[in-house]
Design a protein around this motif. Structure first.
Motif, mmCIF file in Angstrom:
data_model
loop_
_atom_site.group_PDB
_atom_site.id
_atom_site.type_symbol
_atom_site.label_atom_id
_atom_site.label_comp_id
_atom_site.label_asym_id
_atom_site.label_seq_id
_atom_site.Cartn_x
_atom_site.Cartn_y
_atom_site.Cartn_z
ATOM 1 N N LEU A 1 -43.693 16.553 60.920
ATOM 2 C CA LEU A 1 -45.332 16.255 60.665
ATOM 3 C C LEU A 1 -45.554 15.325 59.507
ATOM 4 N N ALA A 2 -46.194 17.274 58.722
ATOM 5 C CA ALA A 2 -47.011 16.611 58.063
ATOM 6 C C ALA A 2 -46.013 15.298 57.067
ATOM 7 N N LEU A 3 -44.677 15.106 56.962
ATOM 8 C CA LEU A 3 -44.585 14.429 56.192
ATOM 9 C C LEU A 3 -44.286 13.275 56.687
ATOM 10 N N VAL A 4 -44.870 12.729 57.724
ATOM 11 C CA VAL A 4 -45.182 11.554 57.930
ATOM 12 C C VAL A 4 -46.019 11.122 57.705
ATOM 13 N N ALA A 5 -47.137 11.473 58.456
ATOM 14 C CA ALA A 5 -48.518 11.280 58.112
ATOM 15 C C ALA A 5 -48.756 11.575 56.988
ATOM 16 N N GLY B 1 -41.451 12.768 43.662
ATOM 17 C CA GLY B 1 -43.197 13.240 43.936
ATOM 18 C C GLY B 1 -43.462 13.281 45.641
ATOM 19 N N VAL B 2 -43.017 12.668 46.756
ATOM 20 C CA VAL B 2 -43.210 12.374 48.325
ATOM 21 C C VAL B 2 -42.843 13.944 48.680
ATOM 22 N N LEU B 3 -40.995 14.727 48.053
ATOM 23 C CA LEU B 3 -40.660 15.417 48.173
ATOM 24 C C LEU B 3 -40.836 16.547 47.564
ATOM 25 N N GLY B 4 -41.939 16.699 46.471
ATOM 26 C CA GLY B 4 -42.035 17.666 46.216
ATOM 27 C C GLY B 4 -43.241 18.338 47.065
ATOM 28 N N GLY B 5 -44.078 17.360 47.236
ATOM 29 C CA GLY B 5 -45.513 18.059 48.035
ATOM 30 C C GLY B 5 -44.544 18.653 49.329
ATOM 31 N N THR B 6 -43.745 17.422 49.918
ATOM 32 C CA THR B 6 -43.563 18.604 51.228
ATOM 33 C C THR B 6 -42.811 19.561 51.444
ATOM 34 N N ALA C 1 -45.670 21.441 51.163
ATOM 35 C CA ALA C 1 -45.777 21.736 52.735
ATOM 36 C C ALA C 1 -45.156 22.723 53.342
ATOM 37 N N PHE C 2 -44.117 23.070 53.260
ATOM 38 C CA PHE C 2 -43.008 23.407 53.743
ATOM 39 C C PHE C 2 -43.264 25.177 53.312
ATOM 40 N N ALA C 3 -43.720 25.300 52.426
ATOM 41 C CA ALA C 3 -43.655 26.469 52.121
ATOM 42 C C ALA C 3 -45.146 26.694 52.123
ATOM 43 N N ARG C 4 -45.769 26.926 52.524
ATOM 44 C CA ARG C 4 -47.218 26.618 52.915
ATOM 45 C C ARG C 4 -47.661 27.027 54.148
ATOM 46 N N SER C 5 -46.349 26.341 55.076
ATOM 47 C CA SER C 5 -46.402 26.318 56.439
ATOM 48 C C SER C 5 -46.412 27.122 56.821
ATOM 49 N N MET C 6 -44.838 28.452 56.432
ATOM 50 C CA MET C 6 -44.205 29.509 56.464
ATOM 51 C C MET C 6 -45.215 30.187 55.964
ATOM 52 N N GLY C 7 -45.859 30.245 55.629
ATOM 53 C CA GLY C 7 -47.720 31.104 55.814
ATOM 54 C C GLY C 7 -48.394 31.426 56.423
#
Length: 228
Positions: A26-30, A150-155, A158-164
């Protein structure tokens, strides 16, 4: 040794991965969409919009959780509509945890995507358009391939942030073992219950996953100051 493979810990891990994956999608698309908009379009209030979209990164989790309750709670603007028309109740479900994690992780994708798109030479996009390539095809075939790191790095961030994610998730999804209890919430519950072995296991699992993702993100993020 038995406590190391304690079942609740792995259930919490599986749920956290499930929530983090959906939240990241969801975060990736938006984030990619808004990142491209902010990088390519010039309009009044652009930086104000950027600031508003970045708010979840700096907003206290309890405040963010309250806003989500106002929106998707049983009496919320969106929540009441979903309940009335479709019988859907998001509060205290894993889907609510996904929404909370996605909102928190979204700014990380946004910032990474905007920075990546701003580094793409617009002349390449214009050349593709001159050759008759449709705008959306230009984005898919020219812009995105040049900005993907850059997009994948941010993604990944975001995954790590979602985990925590903890605060907002606890407010909208609660702590139901096996249903909404993610790793971070399980750590809190274990500490409160004095279950040090379980807490240590959960902390180790969370740390290993997040460090692995962060290392991958660092490798994918473009080096802005390369060594000569």
């Amino acid at each position: 040794m038995d406590s190391f493979f304690e079942q609740p810990a792995w259930i919490a891990l599986a749920l956290s991965l499930k929530v983090a994956c959906w939240a990241t999608v969801l975060a990736l698309v938006a984030g990619t969409g808004f990142g491209y908009l902010l990088a390519r379009k010039r309009f009044m209030g652009r930086e104000l919009l950027d600031a508003i979209l970045t708010l979840p990164m700096v907003m206290p989790p309890t405040v963010l959780g309250y806003y989500l309750l106002v929106l998707i709670g049983r009496e919320g603007v969106i929540g009441a509509w979903l309940q009335h028309h479709f019988g859907i109740n998001l509060i205290f479900t894993w889907q609510a945890a996904v929404i909370a994690a996605a909102v928190v992780a979204f700014p990380l994708v946004l910032k990474g995507a905007r920075a990546a798109f701003e580094t793409v030479d617009t002349q390449l996009e214009q050349a593709a358009m001159v050759l008759g390539v449709a705008p959306f095809a230009v984005f898919l075939r020219v812009t995105l391939p040049l900005a993907w790191r850059g997009v994948l790095g941010g993604t990944l961030l975001a995954f790590a942030r979602s985990m925590g994610e903890f605060g907002a998730t606890l407010m909208v999804a609660g702590s139901i073992p096996g249903k909404t209890q993610t790793l971070s919430i399980a750590v809190y519950e274990a500490v409160q219950a004095g279950q040090d072995d379980t807490a240590n296991l959960l902390v180790i699992i969370t740390s290993v996953v997040c460090v692995t993702v962060l290392v991958a993100a660092n490798k994918l993020t473009p080096n802005r100051n390369p060594q000569r």
